[in-house]
Structure formats: C-alpha cells, structure tokens
Design a protein around this motif. Sequence first.
Motif, PDB file in Angstrom:
ATOM      1  N   LEU A   2       1.341  -1.360  -0.111  1.00 34.17           N
ATOM      2  CA  LEU A   2       0.017   0.425  -0.011  1.00 34.17           C
ATOM      3  C   LEU A   2       0.988   1.140  -0.079  1.00 34.17           C
ATOM      4  O   LEU A   2       1.948   1.331   0.532  1.00 34.17           O
ATOM      5  CB  LEU A   2      -0.916  -0.102   1.072  1.00 34.17           C
ATOM      6  N   GLN A   3       0.722   2.317  -1.049  1.00 34.51           N
ATOM      7  CA  GLN A   3       1.358   3.005  -0.811  1.00 34.51           C
ATOM      8  C   GLN A   3       0.300   4.375  -0.082  1.00 34.51           C
ATOM      9  O   GLN A   3      -0.418   4.195  -0.337  1.00 34.51           O
ATOM     10  CB  GLN A   3       1.264   3.859  -2.237  1.00 34.51           C
ATOM     11  N   ALA A   4       1.566   5.548   0.954  1.00 36.54           N
ATOM     12  CA  ALA A   4       0.187   6.813   1.399  1.00 36.54           C
ATOM     13  C   ALA A   4       1.198   7.507   1.024  1.00 36.54           C
ATOM     14  O   ALA A   4       1.946   7.670   0.667  1.00 36.54           O
ATOM     15  CB  ALA A   4       0.297   6.076   2.561  1.00 36.54           C
ATOM     16  N   GLN A   5       0.065   8.899   0.558  1.00 35.73           N
ATOM     17  CA  GLN A   5       0.519  10.201   0.447  1.00 35.73           C
ATOM     18  C   GLN A   5      -0.544  11.323   1.089  1.00 35.73           C
ATOM     19  O   GLN A   5      -0.930  11.109   1.241  1.00 35.73           O
ATOM     20  CB  GLN A   5       0.111  10.268  -1.396  1.00 35.73           C
ATOM     21  N   ILE A   6       0.984  11.328   1.528  1.00 31.81           N
ATOM     22  CA  ILE A   6       0.255  12.988   2.918  1.00 31.81           C
ATOM     23  C   ILE A   6       0.680  14.189   1.915  1.00 31.81           C
ATOM     24  O   ILE A   6       2.212  14.296   2.047  1.00 31.81           O
ATOM     25  CB  ILE A   6       1.181  12.398   3.997  1.00 31.81           C
ATOM     26  N   PHE A   7      -0.412  14.761   1.720  1.00 34.02           N
ATOM     27  CA  PHE A   7      -0.671  16.473   1.257  1.00 34.02           C
ATOM     28  C   PHE A   7      -0.354  17.410   2.232  1.00 34.02           C
ATOM     29  O   PHE A   7      -1.273  17.480   3.234  1.00 34.02           O
ATOM     30  CB  PHE A   7      -0.882  16.545   0.529  1.00 34.02           C
ATOM     31  N   ILE A   8       0.474  18.222   2.298  1.00 29.00           N
ATOM     32  CA  ILE A   8       0.677  19.317   3.548  1.00 29.00           C
ATOM     33  C   ILE A   8       1.227  20.168   2.989  1.00 29.00           C
ATOM     34  O   ILE A   8       1.877  20.675   1.694  1.00 29.00           O
ATOM     35  CB  ILE A   8       1.738  18.961   4.747  1.00 29.00           C
ATOM     36  N   ASP A   9       0.536  21.576   4.131  1.00 28.10           N
ATOM     37  CA  ASP A   9       1.539  22.807   3.459  1.00 28.10           C
ATOM     38  C   ASP A   9       3.318  22.698   4.284  1.00 28.10           C
ATOM     39  O   ASP A   9       3.522  22.703   5.220  1.00 28.10           O
ATOM     40  CB  ASP A   9       1.475  24.193   3.690  1.00 28.10           C
ATOM     41  N   LYS A  10       4.262  22.883   2.789  1.00 28.31           N
ATOM     42  CA  LYS A  10       4.911  22.807   3.144  1.00 28.31           C
ATOM     43  C   LYS A  10       5.932  23.411   4.884  1.00 28.31           C
ATOM     44  O   LYS A  10       7.108  23.104   5.091  1.00 28.31           O
ATOM     45  CB  LYS A  10       6.897  22.903   1.956  1.00 28.31           C
ATOM     46  N   ASP A  11       5.657  24.506   4.880  1.00 29.14           N
ATOM     47  CA  ASP A  11       5.627  25.510   5.656  1.00 29.14           C
ATOM     48  C   ASP A  11       5.374  25.901   6.625  1.00 29.14           C
ATOM     49  O   ASP A  11       5.401  26.550   8.158  1.00 29.14           O
ATOM     50  CB  ASP A  11       6.049  26.856   5.307  1.00 29.14           C
ATOM     51  N   THR A  12       4.097  24.507   7.211  1.00 30.37           N
ATOM     52  CA  THR A  12       3.343  24.353   8.088  1.00 30.37           C
ATOM     53  C   THR A  12       4.849  23.494   9.229  1.00 30.37           C
ATOM     54  O   THR A  12       5.189  22.800   8.896  1.00 30.37           O
ATOM     55  CB  THR A  12       2.452  22.959   8.424  1.00 30.37           C
ATOM     56  N   PHE A  13       4.621  23.868  10.636  1.00 27.13           N
ATOM     57  CA  PHE A  13       5.197  23.474  12.046  1.00 27.13           C
ATOM     58  C   PHE A  13       4.589  22.893  12.960  1.00 27.13           C
ATOM     59  O   PHE A  13       3.313  23.370  12.971  1.00 27.13           O
ATOM     60  CB  PHE A  13       6.052  25.100  12.526  1.00 27.13           C
ATOM     61  N   LYS A  14       5.286  21.639  13.662  1.00 30.08           N
ATOM     62  CA  LYS A  14       4.453  20.691  15.041  1.00 30.08           C
ATOM     63  C   LYS A  14       5.985  20.901  15.164  1.00 30.08           C
ATOM     64  O   LYS A  14       6.858  20.534  15.512  1.00 30.08           O
ATOM     65  CB  LYS A  14       4.790  19.397  13.536  1.00 30.08           C
ATOM     66  N   PRO A  18       9.448  22.002  11.349  1.00 23.46           N
ATOM     67  CA  PRO A  18       9.087  21.301  10.188  1.00 23.46           C
ATOM     68  C   PRO A  18       7.781  20.296  10.178  1.00 23.46           C
ATOM     69  O   PRO A  18       8.825  19.187  10.429  1.00 23.46           O
ATOM     70  CB  PRO A  18       9.691  21.664   8.735  1.00 23.46           C
ATOM     71  N   LEU A  19       6.603  20.072   9.681  1.00 23.35           N
ATOM     72  CA  LEU A  19       6.084  18.922   9.886  1.00 23.35           C
ATOM     73  C   LEU A  19       6.546  17.871   8.859  1.00 23.35           C
ATOM     74  O   LEU A  19       6.054  16.899   9.388  1.00 23.35           O
ATOM     75  CB  LEU A  19       4.316  19.322   9.867  1.00 23.35           C
ATOM     76  N   TYR A  20       7.145  18.487   7.531  1.00 24.17           N
ATOM     77  CA  TYR A  20       7.389  17.252   7.011  1.00 24.17           C
ATOM     78  C   TYR A  20       8.399  16.866   7.469  1.00 24.17           C
ATOM     79  O   TYR A  20       8.455  15.369   7.929  1.00 24.17           O
ATOM     80  CB  TYR A  20       7.526  17.978   6.131  1.00 24.17           C
ATOM     81  N   THR A  36      10.020   9.184   1.040  1.00 23.29           N
ATOM     82  CA  THR A  36      10.217  10.946   0.305  1.00 23.29           C
ATOM     83  C   THR A  36       9.637  11.949   0.515  1.00 23.29           C
ATOM     84  O   THR A  36       8.430  11.543   0.709  1.00 23.29           O
ATOM     85  CB  THR A  36      10.745  10.382  -1.391  1.00 23.29           C
ATOM     86  N   MET A  37       9.737  13.055   0.885  1.00 23.29           N
ATOM     87  CA  MET A  37       9.370  14.260   0.962  1.00 23.29           C
ATOM     88  C   MET A  37       9.609  15.235  -0.020  1.00 23.29           C
ATOM     89  O   MET A  37      10.715  15.889  -0.853  1.00 23.29           O
ATOM     90  CB  MET A  37       9.674  15.368   1.994  1.00 23.29           C
ATOM     91  N   PHE A  38       8.167  15.556  -1.085  1.00 20.98           N
ATOM     92  CA  PHE A  38       8.407  16.282  -3.020  1.00 20.98           C
ATOM     93  C   PHE A  38       7.784  17.432  -2.212  1.00 20.98           C
ATOM     94  O   PHE A  38       6.905  17.595  -1.672  1.00 20.98           O
ATOM     95  CB  PHE A  38       8.049  14.993  -3.791  1.00 20.98           C
ATOM     96  N   PRO A  63       3.183  23.724  -1.141  1.00 15.61           N
ATOM     97  CA  PRO A  63       2.989  22.391  -1.402  1.00 15.61           C
ATOM     98  C   PRO A  63       3.982  21.487  -1.094  1.00 15.61           C
ATOM     99  O   PRO A  63       5.355  21.343  -1.157  1.00 15.61           O
ATOM    100  CB  PRO A  63       2.141  22.633  -2.139  1.00 15.61           C
ATOM    101  N   ALA A  64       3.528  20.819  -0.933  1.00 18.21           N
ATOM    102  CA  ALA A  64       4.189  19.329   0.043  1.00 18.21           C
ATOM    103  C   ALA A  64       3.873  18.271  -0.343  1.00 18.21           C
ATOM    104  O   ALA A  64       3.104  17.711  -0.141  1.00 18.21           O
ATOM    105  CB  ALA A  64       5.518  19.528   0.786  1.00 18.21           C
ATOM    106  N   MET A  65       4.443  17.346  -0.311  1.00 31.77           N
ATOM    107  CA  MET A  65       3.898  15.764  -0.306  1.00 31.77           C
ATOM    108  C   MET A  65       4.861  14.254   0.160  1.00 31.77           C
ATOM    109  O   MET A  65       5.925  14.059  -0.316  1.00 31.77           O
ATOM    110  CB  MET A  65       3.477  15.087  -1.826  1.00 31.77           C
ATOM    111  N   ILE A  66       3.773  13.945   1.543  1.00 34.48           N
ATOM    112  CA  ILE A  66       5.604  12.691   1.709  1.00 34.48           C
ATOM    113  C   ILE A  66       4.540  11.805   0.971  1.00 34.48           C
ATOM    114  O   ILE A  66       3.413  10.880   1.129  1.00 34.48           O
ATOM    115  CB  ILE A  66       5.236  12.703   3.136  1.00 34.48           C
TER     116      ILE A  66
END
Length: 100
Positions: A2-14, A18-20, A36-38, A63-66
């Motif tokens: 199974l592949q998971a793709q997580i879409f977030i804003d790159k500049d979001t913080f946790k 950075p969240l990523y 991998t983070m794109f 935008p970013a995708m992991i």
Amino acid sequence: MLQAQIFIDKDTFKGSGPLYEYILEFLLRHSVMGATMFRGQMGFGANQQLKNPDRMFSFDEPPAMIVFIDEEDKVLRVLTELRKEVKGGFIVTSRVEAFN
C-alpha cells in the motif's frame, strides 16, 4: 503493498520544527520501508486558491507531499497512529506492486 501520499503545506510546523520533518521522523520510528518528501512548485487545495510560492513577492505556502510504501496492514496502522499526532493535511492511499 500500500502506498500512502500525505499532502501538507511545506511551511507548516509541528512543535519547533517543520511538519514534514516530524512526519518523516515518525515514519522512521515506525520502521516503514522508506519515505520521500517532495516540494511542489504550484498547487491548490479544497479552498480552490492557486498557490505559487516561487512567484516574486508571493507569501503562499509551498505545497509538499510525503510518499511511503509498505505492507498494507503496516501502512494502515502507522496512519492511524500518525492521525493521533497530526490533524492537518490530506492522505490518499492506493494499492501498488513493488518491482525490485
């Protein structure tokens, strides 16, 4: 698999980072096969507002995708645990075949 793709804003913080990075470290701690983070050049989400962070004088969040792939039960288990820690973003899963 199974592949998971997580879409977030790159500049979001946790916390203080950075969240990523938080998500990638989370996946590493849970021993997924790899991730991998794109960083996206342009995109839009549910708000239908086009984001173009590379445009001059733009304050858009990039935008970013992991992406990560593992056995289906493991991916689902990890995503369930991740959702307890991270409420934002959008997650898509799809079945895939791995060719090594």
